[in-house]
Design an enzyme around this catalytic site. Structure first.
Site, short mmCIF file in Angstrom:
data_model
loop_
_atom_site.label_atom_id
_atom_site.label_comp_id
_atom_site.label_asym_id
_atom_site.label_seq_id
_atom_site.Cartn_x
_atom_site.Cartn_y
_atom_site.Cartn_z
CB CYS A 1 -39.75 24.00 -37.64
SG CYS A 1 -38.97 23.27 -36.41
NE ARG B 1 -38.49 27.76 -43.78
CZ ARG B 1 -39.09 28.82 -42.39
NH1 ARG B 1 -38.80 28.85 -41.92
NH2 ARG B 1 -38.43 29.73 -42.91
CD1 TRP C 1 -32.44 21.32 -37.84
CD2 TRP C 1 -32.41 22.40 -36.38
NE1 TRP C 1 -30.80 21.16 -37.48
CE2 TRP C 1 -31.21 22.01 -36.31
CE3 TRP C 1 -33.14 23.73 -35.07
CZ2 TRP C 1 -29.97 22.58 -34.92
CZ3 TRP C 1 -31.71 24.07 -34.27
CH2 TRP C 1 -30.25 23.75 -34.51
CG ASN D 1 -40.45 27.96 -37.44
OD1 ASN D 1 -39.11 27.49 -36.86
ND2 ASN D 1 -39.83 28.94 -38.55
N GLY D 2 -39.80 27.93 -34.09
CA GLY D 2 -39.03 28.28 -32.98
C GLY D 2 -39.10 27.83 -31.44
CD GLU E 1 -17.28 28.03 -47.47
OE1 GLU E 1 -17.72 28.68 -45.71
OE2 GLU E 1 -17.98 27.92 -47.98
CE LYS F 1 -19.79 24.57 -47.45
NZ LYS F 1 -20.32 26.39 -47.66
CD GLU G 1 -21.29 23.42 -44.33
OE1 GLU G 1 -22.83 23.23 -43.21
OE2 GLU G 1 -21.74 23.79 -44.78
CG HIS H 1 1.76 33.09 -33.12
ND1 HIS H 1 1.90 33.59 -32.39
CD2 HIS H 1 1.45 33.97 -34.66
CE1 HIS H 1 3.01 34.24 -33.43
NE2 HIS H 1 2.62 34.58 -34.42
CE LYS I 1 -29.23 26.08 -48.48
NZ LYS I 1 -27.24 26.43 -48.78
O1 M6R Z 1 -29.36 31.70 -44.96
P1 M6R Z 1 -27.89 32.27 -44.42
O2 M6R Z 1 -26.44 32.64 -45.86
O3 M6R Z 1 -27.74 33.43 -43.48
O4 M6R Z 1 -26.92 31.56 -43.54
C1 M6R Z 1 -26.07 31.10 -42.99
C2 M6R Z 1 -25.34 29.73 -42.33
O5 M6R Z 1 -26.88 28.91 -42.06
C3 M6R Z 1 -24.95 28.98 -43.49
O6 M6R Z 1 -23.62 29.68 -43.97
C4 M6R Z 1 -24.20 27.99 -43.10
O7 M6R Z 1 -23.10 27.89 -42.60
C5 M6R Z 1 -24.24 26.76 -44.42
N1 M6R Z 1 -24.47 25.65 -44.13
C6 M6R Z 1 -22.98 26.15 -44.61
O8 M6R Z 1 -22.04 25.81 -46.13
#
Ligand code: M6R
Length: 607
Positions: free
Chosen positions: A2, A27, A74, A98-99, A479, A483, A486, A502, A602
């Protein structure tokens, strides 16, 4: 995960608090709220959902007051509702948190047994009630906070205000970041330097266990033993400008398009083109003494670690282990002398990665960090900071940070190889030449945007999508799947292409698009064999390759995406572009919230 802002000032604060929240929306955007002191009482505005809803609430009913705290949430404990939105308040205190307060259940039971009524489902509200009880019992807020903090387990950053004491706000941190900002006749609290960038450039980072009593003209910081301490006031350097989308429809699109420029910027600080050498920043240890490498990260950054494993093992012949940070410290890893621990993170604040870094430091492991935010906790704690110069990344889906992290990882692999005597000057010069070509190749990849947009509908209709790759293109397949998941909410998985038979090949039917990443190179034929096995069973293949690859293997594909012909070393950077663009266009076609997809934030600052 947060965001927190606090201001003790002389002018009304709610507009500036809201501006701080805009900088912290990365956040979390489940709900938001602001509390101020009005006529000796706490007044609050809170709203479920994005900040625009809080803005609307503030328009309907403006919030006066010259002392305030604000929060963007969040959700961890309790659904994202207005009732669970922060600030939480009693008659004596309002708090933002936050936490996670890990022991909130027994604390809540204890409070309820004493007859207190908690109105939210959050872990955070117990803090308000514990502090409130102490104040009601006659303690000054300073004493109340000092008494309550040792009772809280878990990770937290907290800001509090007290209606009967309008001349102070108090902040505390343990395991989650909090900074104090110094102004003229007013002072601030914020989750990070960026949150305070338009308020002040003079900031102090609280250390673990610190708490701060912030008044208009003074700040007193205490350590976890309640001893007064000084923390250095530094120039934050965070930009006051709010980043905008320019001519792009979404931040993600803008950030994809920025890649040639930011990769070039990043490589510029690691390459010496005239000498055809790679150079790292000065460091206080000798890379020649490194015997093994442990790379720790989360999400997209962890795929950079996996690609780094291929490169470091290939060039430097050092054994490399890669862990997702959330698993690392709980499996009690064996950390032998001579280990270089590398964390990779865009934000530098990801809770699990930060905890892994601290775990390694406690075990006397030398650490390096490939990090984008130079003022972040990780950037300040690693032994060797290897910055990426991606600039602020706003879209939740990481794009330009990924390719910049790969650029730095390549530079580190080459340095390790040279230090270990495994790389000739001629081989290093060749790698440098390939890296220098990367920005232009990224531009060429971007030129295929329209084709990718045109074929995105074949994927947008699917319920499941598979991505295949081999060698360093296997993490890229992971990756690609991440992408797509998400931002488009389509179920997707990435596999090492040799693994298909497999198990995953059982998933293949003509409704499951198979995205195959197959640049020309030593692994091309093997990947194509695996692709053919899937096609023989009805797979609808989208082949991403160069002109030669498409000419030799693209005839039965439902779509092909042509990339420039590049050296295998830079293929993961270049092939990241179509993978990102495909996810982007599928998400746009589906009408999802590309930059702020559901349930995500983020920066993940809780475990
Ligand atoms: O800020 P960071 O690079 O440590 O974040 C790591 C992951 O949370 C981040 O890469 C997340 O997987 C992204 N949303 C992927 O697009």
């Amino acid at each position: 995960m947060c965001g927190i802002v606090g201001i003790i000032g002389t002018d009304p604060v709610s507009d500036r608090l809201f501006e701080g929240l805009k900088r912290l929306e990365y956040r979390g955007y489940d709900s938001a709220g602001i509390a101020t002191i009005v006529d000796g009482r706490i007044d609050r505005r809170r709203a479920k959902g994005k900040l625009a809803n809080l803005a609307e609430r503030l328009r309907e009913e403006p919030l006066p007051g010259t002392v305030g705290i604000a929060h963007t949430r969040w959700a961890t404990h309790g659904a994202p509702t207005t009732g669970n939105a922060h600030p939480h308040a009693t008659d004596e205190v309002a708090i933002v948190h936050n936490g996670i307060i890990e022991n909130f259940r027994p604390l809540r039971q204890e409070l309820e047994a004493r007859g207190r009524t908690l109105t939210s489902e959050t872990d955070s509200e117990v803090v308000a009630h514990l502090v409130s009880e102490a104040i009601e019992a006659g303690k000054h807020p300073r004493e109340a906070v000092a008494a309550v903090l040792p009772r809280l387990h878990g990770a937290f950053a907290i800001a509090m205000l007290f209606p009967r004491y309008p001349d102070l706000i108090i902040g505390a941190r343990q395991g989650a970041p909090l900074t104090v900002g110094y102004g003229e006749g007013e002072n601030f609290l914020g989750s990070d330097a960026h949150a305070l960038a338009s308020l002040t450039q003079r900031i102090a980072y609280l250390d673990e266990g610190d708490w701060a009593v912030v008044e208009r003209d003074s700040v007193q910081i205490y350590d976890r033993d309640n001893a007064p301490v000084e923390r250095p006031i530094v120039h934050s350097g965070a930009s006051a400008a709010l980043v905008d989308k320019g001519n792009h429809r979404h931040f993600m699109q803008k950030e994809i398009y920025e890649q040639p420029m930011v990769v070039a910027q990043t490589l510029k600080s690691y390459l010496r083109p005239l000498e055809e050498q790679v150079a790292l920043p000065d460091m206080a240890f000798d890379l020649a003494g490194i015997e093994r490498v442990a790379i720790i990260a989360c999400g997209t950054a962890s795929y950079v670690g996996m690609i780094g494993k291929y490169w470091i093992e290939q060039f430097a012949r050092l054994p490399v282990e890669v862990d997702v940070a959330s698993e690392f410290r709980y499996r009690d890893p064996v950390l032998l002398p001579g280990t270089l621990g590398i964390v990779v993170s865009q934000s530098g604040e990801t809770a699990d990665t930060l905890a892994a870094l601290r775990h390694m430091k406690q075990a006397n492991v030398t650490t390096a960090g490939i990090i984008n935010v130079p003022t972040s906790s990780m950037a300040r704690e690693v032994d060797l900071l290897l910055p990426t110069h991606a600039g602020p990344e706003i879209g939740v889906a990481s794009t330009k940070a990924f390719t910049c992290q790969l650029s730095v990882m390549a530079a580190l692999a080459v340095n390790l190889a040279r230090a270990k005597g495994r790389l000739s000057a001629a081989d290093e010069a060749e790698i440098v030449r390939h890296l220098i070509e990367a920005p232009a190749a990224l531009n060429e990849a971007l030129a295929h945007d329209a084709e990718i947009e045109a074929m995105a509908h074949t994927v947008a209709a699917a319920r499941d999508v598979l991505y295949l790759g081999r060698g360093p293109d296997y993490p890229l397949a992971l990756e690609g799947a991440l992408k797509l998941k998400e931002i488009s909410y389509i179920h997707a998985e990435g596999y090492a292409s040799g693994e298909m038979k497999h198990g995953p090949i059982a998933l293949i039917d003509d409704n499951v698009p198979l995205i195959v990443l197959a640049p020309s190179g030593p692994l091309f034929d093997k990947t194509v064999s695996n692709m053919k096995e899937a096609q023989a069973r009805g797979a609808q293949v989208v082949l991403i390759s160069d002109a030669d690859g498409i000419a030799s293997a693209g005839e039965d594909a439902v779509a092909t995406i042509e990339m420039p012909r590049v050296h295998p070393l830079i293929a993961p950077l270049v092939y990241a572009v179509p993978v990102q663009l495909l996810a982007y266009h599928v998400a746009v076609a589906k009408g999802t919230d590309v930059d702020q997809p559901r349930n995500l934030a983020k920066s993940v600052t809780v475990e």
